[in-house]
Scaffold this motif. Structure first.
Motif, short mmCIF file in Angstrom:
data_model
loop_
_atom_site.label_atom_id
_atom_site.label_comp_id
_atom_site.label_asym_id
_atom_site.label_seq_id
_atom_site.Cartn_x
_atom_site.Cartn_y
_atom_site.Cartn_z
N SER A 76 0.82 -1.22 0.00
CA SER A 76 0.00 0.00 0.00
C SER A 76 0.85 1.26 0.00
O SER A 76 0.39 2.33 -0.42
CB SER A 76 -0.94 0.01 1.21
N ARG A 77 2.09 1.13 0.45
CA ARG A 77 2.98 2.28 0.53
C ARG A 77 3.86 2.43 -0.72
O ARG A 77 4.64 3.37 -0.82
CB ARG A 77 3.88 2.16 1.76
N SER A 78 3.76 1.48 -1.64
CA SER A 78 4.57 1.53 -2.86
C SER A 78 3.92 2.44 -3.90
O SER A 78 2.72 2.70 -3.85
CB SER A 78 4.76 0.12 -3.43
N LYS A 79 4.74 2.87 -4.85
CA LYS A 79 4.25 3.81 -5.87
C LYS A 79 3.17 3.17 -6.74
O LYS A 79 2.19 3.81 -7.09
CB LYS A 79 5.42 4.27 -6.74
N ASN A 80 3.36 1.91 -7.11
CA ASN A 80 2.41 1.20 -7.96
C ASN A 80 1.75 0.07 -7.19
O ASN A 80 1.93 -1.11 -7.50
CB ASN A 80 3.12 0.66 -9.21
N SER A 81 1.00 0.44 -6.18
CA SER A 81 0.36 -0.55 -5.32
C SER A 81 -0.61 -1.44 -6.09
O SER A 81 -1.37 -0.96 -6.94
CB SER A 81 -0.39 0.16 -4.18
N ILE A 82 -0.57 -2.73 -5.79
CA ILE A 82 -1.47 -3.69 -6.42
C ILE A 82 -2.80 -3.76 -5.68
O ILE A 82 -3.87 -3.71 -6.29
CB ILE A 82 -0.81 -5.09 -6.47
N LEU A 83 -2.75 -3.85 -4.37
CA LEU A 83 -3.96 -3.99 -3.57
C LEU A 83 -4.55 -2.65 -3.11
O LEU A 83 -5.74 -2.57 -2.83
CB LEU A 83 -3.67 -4.84 -2.33
N LYS A 84 -3.67 -1.65 -2.96
CA LYS A 84 -4.12 -0.35 -2.42
C LYS A 84 -4.82 -0.53 -1.08
O LYS A 84 -5.86 0.07 -0.81
CB LYS A 84 -5.02 0.38 -3.42
N ASP A 85 -4.22 -1.36 -0.23
CA ASP A 85 -4.84 -1.76 1.03
C ASP A 85 -4.37 -0.84 2.17
O ASP A 85 -3.53 -1.23 2.99
CB ASP A 85 -4.50 -3.21 1.32
N LYS A 86 -4.91 0.34 2.23
CA LYS A 86 -4.52 1.31 3.25
C LYS A 86 -4.90 0.84 4.65
O LYS A 86 -4.25 1.19 5.63
CB LYS A 86 -5.14 2.67 2.95
N LYS A 87 -5.96 0.06 4.73
CA LYS A 87 -6.38 -0.47 6.03
C LYS A 87 -5.30 -1.36 6.63
O LYS A 87 -5.04 -1.31 7.83
CB LYS A 87 -7.67 -1.27 5.85
N ALA A 88 -4.63 -2.17 5.79
CA ALA A 88 -3.54 -3.02 6.29
C ALA A 88 -2.42 -2.18 6.86
O ALA A 88 -1.85 -2.51 7.91
CB ALA A 88 -3.02 -3.92 5.16
N ALA A 89 -2.09 -1.08 6.18
CA ALA A 89 -1.03 -0.19 6.67
C ALA A 89 -1.43 0.43 8.00
O ALA A 89 -0.60 0.58 8.91
CB ALA A 89 -0.74 0.89 5.64
N GLU A 90 -2.69 0.80 8.15
CA GLU A 90 -3.18 1.37 9.40
C GLU A 90 -3.03 0.37 10.55
O GLU A 90 -2.61 0.73 11.65
CB GLU A 90 -4.66 1.78 9.26
N LEU A 91 -3.37 -0.89 10.28
CA LEU A 91 -3.28 -1.92 11.31
C LEU A 91 -1.83 -2.15 11.74
O LEU A 91 -1.53 -2.27 12.93
CB LEU A 91 -3.90 -3.23 10.82
N VAL A 92 -0.93 -2.20 10.77
CA VAL A 92 0.49 -2.40 11.09
C VAL A 92 1.01 -1.28 11.98
O VAL A 92 1.76 -1.51 12.94
CB VAL A 92 1.33 -2.49 9.78
N ASP A 93 0.59 -0.06 11.69
CA ASP A 93 1.02 1.09 12.50
C ASP A 93 0.48 1.04 13.92
O ASP A 93 1.02 1.69 14.83
CB ASP A 93 0.57 2.40 11.83
N MET A 94 -0.58 0.27 14.13
CA MET A 94 -1.22 0.20 15.44
C MET A 94 -0.77 -0.99 16.28
O MET A 94 -1.21 -1.16 17.41
CB MET A 94 -2.75 0.15 15.26
N ILE A 95 0.09 -1.82 15.71
CA ILE A 95 0.50 -3.05 16.39
C ILE A 95 1.96 -2.97 16.83
O ILE A 95 2.84 -2.62 16.04
CB ILE A 95 0.30 -4.27 15.46
N ASP A 96 2.22 -3.28 18.07
CA ASP A 96 3.57 -3.30 18.62
C ASP A 96 4.20 -4.65 18.30
O ASP A 96 3.99 -5.65 19.00
CB ASP A 96 3.52 -3.06 20.13
#
Length: 268
Positions: free
Chosen positions: A26-46
């Motif tokens: 989701s953070r790449s320039k040419n995202s395949i999934l465009k899964d911003k929710k996954a990125a949000e979850l990763v940022d919330m997990i220790d």
């Protein structure tokens, strides 16, 4: 909100591998999934996600996109269907697919995993989480059996034995009147090559190797294969950077590499 350190082990911990792969995409320039929710979850997990960099993140993203595509097609033709997402982990598929309100969606995973998932999702009209191993006997009784179903098992069946897979397929095809099931399989070469790294990192172990997909066809007489191909032949590979596309093209020439991961779709 940041979760305290997640206490998961063995195959339960591997859910973080796929989540991280989708977050990176989701953070790449040419995202395949465009899964911003996954990125949000990763940022919330220790959790030390850095140790998961070497698990073939790109192929996991391609796998997820292909399964999403098959799911979209099924729901276009069955807008009142039941969706069964087995071994869901922290998968954000429902957020990516946005199913019609007429669809009943069930995410199934171990109780410990569902407890973590509840920090991010809640049961609501048309969506329910079920806390159970897929090999337990009673969880399927909670799911209505009167509608066509599409069953997704992403990165799951390789953690079961062949006998457990056969029993699961029998129960699923007996429960629903009709539908499709999509999943991935790994060959012996892939499992042996990644065995030590997977065990050292998570404690998990792949148990079911598939070197001949005709053996999968024989597991259940109700299942008819309608699609199968190497992950390196998915059309979504072409969305990856040139260096990776070139690498996967070379790998496809070698049989052991070609069949490392295959994507299968069956109807019943």
């Amino acid at each position: 909100m940041v979760l305290n350190k997640i206490q998961l082990d063995n195959e339960k911990e591997t859910l973080l591998i796929t989540l991280y792969a989708k977050a990176l995409d989701s953070r790449s320039k040419n995202s395949i999934l465009k899964d911003k929710k996954a990125a949000e979850l990763v940022d919330m997990i220790d959790y030390n996600f850095e140790k998961l960099h070497s698990f073939g993140n790109e192929t996991m993203v391609v796998r997820a996109k292909q399964l999403d595509s098959w799911l979209h097609t099924f729901l276009e033709n069955h807008q009142d269907a039941t969706v069964l997402n087995l071994g869901c982990g922290l998968d954000t598929r429902i957020s990516r697919v946005h199913p019609p309100s007429t669809v009943k969606w069930f995410d199934v995973d171990y109780p410990e995993v569902i407890e973590v998932r509840k920090h991010f999702y809640s049961n609501c009209e048309g969506y329910q989480m079920i806390a159970s191993s897929v090999t337990e006997l009673n969880w399927l009784e909670k799911i209505p059996k009167d509608k066509p179903a599409i069953i997704i098992a992403e990165g799951l069946l390789e953690y079961l034995t062949k006998d457990e897979v056969e029993i699961l397929l029998e129960r699923l095809t007996k429960h629903f009147p009709s539908g499709q099931i999509a999943f991935d399989v790994m060959n012996s070469f892939a499992i042996n090559a990644g065995k030590e790294h997977l065990k050292k990192t998570t404690g998990a172990e792949h148990k079911w190797a598939v070197d001949d997909i005709h053996e999968v066809d024989k597991l259940n007489a109700k299942l008819k294969r309608i699609a199968s191909f190497s992950i390196f032949r998915s059309k979504y590979i072409h969305k990856l950077p040139f260096k990776l596309r070139f690498l996967y093209t070379i790998m496809y020439v070698v049989p052991n590499f070609r069949n490392m991961i295959r994507l299968l779709l069956y109807k019943f």
